[in-house]
Design an enzyme around this catalytic site. Structure first.
Site, short mmCIF file in Angstrom:
data_model
loop_
_atom_site.label_atom_id
_atom_site.label_comp_id
_atom_site.label_asym_id
_atom_site.label_seq_id
_atom_site.Cartn_x
_atom_site.Cartn_y
_atom_site.Cartn_z
N ARG A 22 -3.35 7.57 7.16
CA ARG A 22 -2.60 7.64 5.89
C ARG A 22 -3.55 7.73 4.70
NH1 ARG A 22 0.68 2.33 6.57
NH2 ARG A 22 1.27 2.66 4.41
N ARG A 53 5.22 -3.39 9.90
CA ARG A 53 5.55 -1.96 10.00
C ARG A 53 4.70 -1.27 11.08
NH1 ARG A 53 5.44 0.15 3.77
NH2 ARG A 53 4.43 1.90 4.82
N ARG A 105 0.12 -7.31 5.93
CA ARG A 105 1.44 -7.24 5.27
C ARG A 105 2.56 -7.54 6.27
NH1 ARG A 105 2.96 -1.91 2.19
NH2 ARG A 105 2.15 -0.99 4.09
N LYS A 157 2.06 -0.83 -4.98
CA LYS A 157 3.15 -0.16 -5.71
C LYS A 157 4.48 -0.89 -5.49
CE LYS A 157 2.55 3.68 -3.38
NZ LYS A 157 1.48 3.27 -2.42
N ARG A 181 4.04 12.88 -3.52
CA ARG A 181 2.86 12.70 -2.66
C ARG A 181 1.96 13.92 -2.66
NH1 ARG A 181 4.54 7.70 -0.31
NH2 ARG A 181 3.07 7.44 1.35
P1 AP5 Z 1 2.53 -3.17 -1.19
O1 AP5 Z 1 3.03 -3.53 -2.52
O2 AP5 Z 1 3.46 -3.19 -0.02
O3 AP5 Z 1 1.72 -1.76 -1.25
P2 AP5 Z 1 2.26 -0.27 -1.43
O4 AP5 Z 1 1.40 0.40 -2.43
O5 AP5 Z 1 3.72 -0.27 -1.64
O6 AP5 Z 1 1.86 0.29 0.01
P3 AP5 Z 1 2.68 1.19 1.05
O7 AP5 Z 1 1.94 1.06 2.36
O8 AP5 Z 1 4.13 0.83 1.04
O9 AP5 Z 1 2.47 2.58 0.47
P4 AP5 Z 1 2.65 3.92 1.18
O10 AP5 Z 1 2.73 4.80 0.03
O11 AP5 Z 1 1.61 4.25 2.17
O12 AP5 Z 1 3.97 3.71 2.08
P5 AP5 Z 1 5.44 4.27 1.90
O13 AP5 Z 1 6.35 3.24 2.40
O14 AP5 Z 1 5.62 4.83 0.54
O15 AP5 Z 1 1.28 -4.16 -0.88
C1 AP5 Z 1 0.55 -4.07 0.33
C2 AP5 Z 1 0.09 -5.48 0.75
O16 AP5 Z 1 -0.84 -5.98 -0.21
C3 AP5 Z 1 1.22 -6.53 0.82
O17 AP5 Z 1 0.93 -7.42 1.88
C4 AP5 Z 1 1.14 -7.25 -0.53
O18 AP5 Z 1 1.58 -8.60 -0.45
C5 AP5 Z 1 -0.36 -7.18 -0.82
N1 AP5 Z 1 -0.66 -7.06 -2.25
C6 AP5 Z 1 0.00 -6.31 -3.17
N2 AP5 Z 1 -0.60 -6.41 -4.37
C7 AP5 Z 1 -1.66 -7.25 -4.20
C8 AP5 Z 1 -2.69 -7.73 -5.07
N3 AP5 Z 1 -2.72 -7.38 -6.37
N4 AP5 Z 1 -3.65 -8.55 -4.55
C9 AP5 Z 1 -3.62 -8.92 -3.25
N5 AP5 Z 1 -2.68 -8.50 -2.37
C10 AP5 Z 1 -1.72 -7.67 -2.84
O19 AP5 Z 1 5.42 5.51 2.91
C11 AP5 Z 1 5.36 5.33 4.30
C12 AP5 Z 1 5.38 6.68 5.00
O20 AP5 Z 1 6.64 7.34 4.71
C13 AP5 Z 1 4.32 7.70 4.59
O21 AP5 Z 1 3.11 7.51 5.29
C14 AP5 Z 1 5.00 9.02 4.95
O22 AP5 Z 1 4.96 9.26 6.34
C15 AP5 Z 1 6.43 8.76 4.55
N6 AP5 Z 1 6.71 9.12 3.15
C16 AP5 Z 1 7.04 8.25 2.14
N7 AP5 Z 1 7.23 8.92 1.00
C17 AP5 Z 1 7.00 10.22 1.28
C18 AP5 Z 1 7.02 11.40 0.48
N8 AP5 Z 1 7.29 11.36 -0.82
N9 AP5 Z 1 6.73 12.58 1.09
C19 AP5 Z 1 6.45 12.64 2.40
N10 AP5 Z 1 6.41 11.57 3.22
C20 AP5 Z 1 6.68 10.36 2.66
MG MG Z 2 5.39 0.43 -0.53
#
Ligand code: AP5
Ligand code: MG
Length: 209
Positions: free
Chosen positions: A167, A156, A123, A13, A86
């Site tokens: 997660r 991270r 990552r 994403k 979420r």
């Molecule tokens: P990346 O693009 O970073 O993936 P992502 O989908 O953004 O993954 P996240 O881990 O950031 O999602 P998340 O939703 O768990 O975390 P968030 O920060 O929102 O890509 C991942 C890797 O793959 C990278 O190395 C990239 O280079 C590689 N890649 C990408 N595309 C590729 C492809 N096509 N092919 C090969 N490789 C590829 O949330 C973190 C925490 O915050 C949560 O766990 C929670 O505790 C809290 N939080 C956040 N939002 C909320 C909410 N709304 N409500 C409650 N708690 C929340």
């Molecule tokens: Mg992300």
């Protein structure tokens, strides 16, 4: 039109949102990034948030909503909401408190769990530039530093295998009611997130045209 990205941790994403922002002028709002900025302040609230994130749990809906509202103003253009909502409660909050009558599309990043564990463990991120790297598929030009800013890349704390599994468990429990909610409203489109990043981007741009 506003965009909402939903999908498992590591489904890509953030990677796609960064590129759409750069090439098509969207504003990118990631609740994960907003929460990590709070953590970086080392305030009592930040410490509480860090414990929740590092355990792989979701932060309180009201708190995340407050952060989101403070940081977005739809009158300033098109947004990508990444990582929010979420759960169904957050879907309703977003509809009622932020989007109201705005037109939007929800993109579901579809991918198998086995693939994403490897993606996440490899990552590395640049906190200031927001650039996302992968040691295997998209490494930086010089090991450990961001190509754009030269800052040191970060692993991270919630990207450790046991936290990633937690997660994913939470994601698996919460995603289906959200899919039902958005499908019923005719908002949902699915994207094959297992493809190469360029192919994902091409398909994404077709979907949002
Ligand atoms: P990346 O693009 O970073 O993936 P992502 O989908 O953004 O993954 P996240 O881990 O950031 O999602 P998340 O939703 O768990 O975390 P968030 O920060 O929102 O890509 C991942 C890797 O793959 C990278 O190395 C990239 O280079 C590689 N890649 C990408 N595309 C590729 C492809 N096509 N092919 C090969 N490789 C590829 O949330 C973190 C925490 O915050 C949560 O766990 C929670 O505790 C809290 N939080 C956040 N939002 C909320 C909410 N709304 N409500 C409650 N708690 C929340
Ligand atoms: Mg992300």
């Amino acid at each position: 039109m506003q965009l909402i990205f939903i999908g498992a941790p590591g489904s890509g994403k953030g990677t796609q949102a960064n590129r759409l922002t750069k090439e098509l002028g969207y504003n990118h709002i990631s609740t994960g990034d907003l929460l990590r900025s709070e953590v970086a302040k080392e305030s009592p609230l930040g410490t509480k948030i860090k414990d929740i994130i590092d355990a792989g749990n979701l932060v309180d809906d009201e708190l995340v909503m407050e952060l989101l509202s403070k940081n977005c103003s739809l009158s300033s253009g098109r947004y990508i909401f990444d990582g929010f909502p979420r759960n169904v409660q957050q879907c309703k909050m977003l509809d009622q408190q932020v989007l109201s009558s705005q037109n939007y599309k929800v993109i579901l990043f579809k991918i198998d769990n086995e693939v994403i564990v490897e993606r996440i463990i490899n990552r590395r991120v640049a906190a200031d530039s927001g650039k996302i790297y992968n040691l295997i598929t998209s490494p930086p030009l010089s090991p450990g530093v961001c190509d754009e800013t030269g800052e040191v890349l970060v692993h991270r704390d919630d990207d450790k295998r046991d936290v990633v599994e937690k997660r994913m468990e939470i994601f698996d429990k919460t995603i289906n009611p959200m899919i039902d909610y958005y499908r019923a409203g005719g908002k949902l489109v699915e994207l094959d997130a297992s493809l190469d990043p360029n192919e994902v981007f091409n398909k994404l741009t077709e979907l949002i045209e």
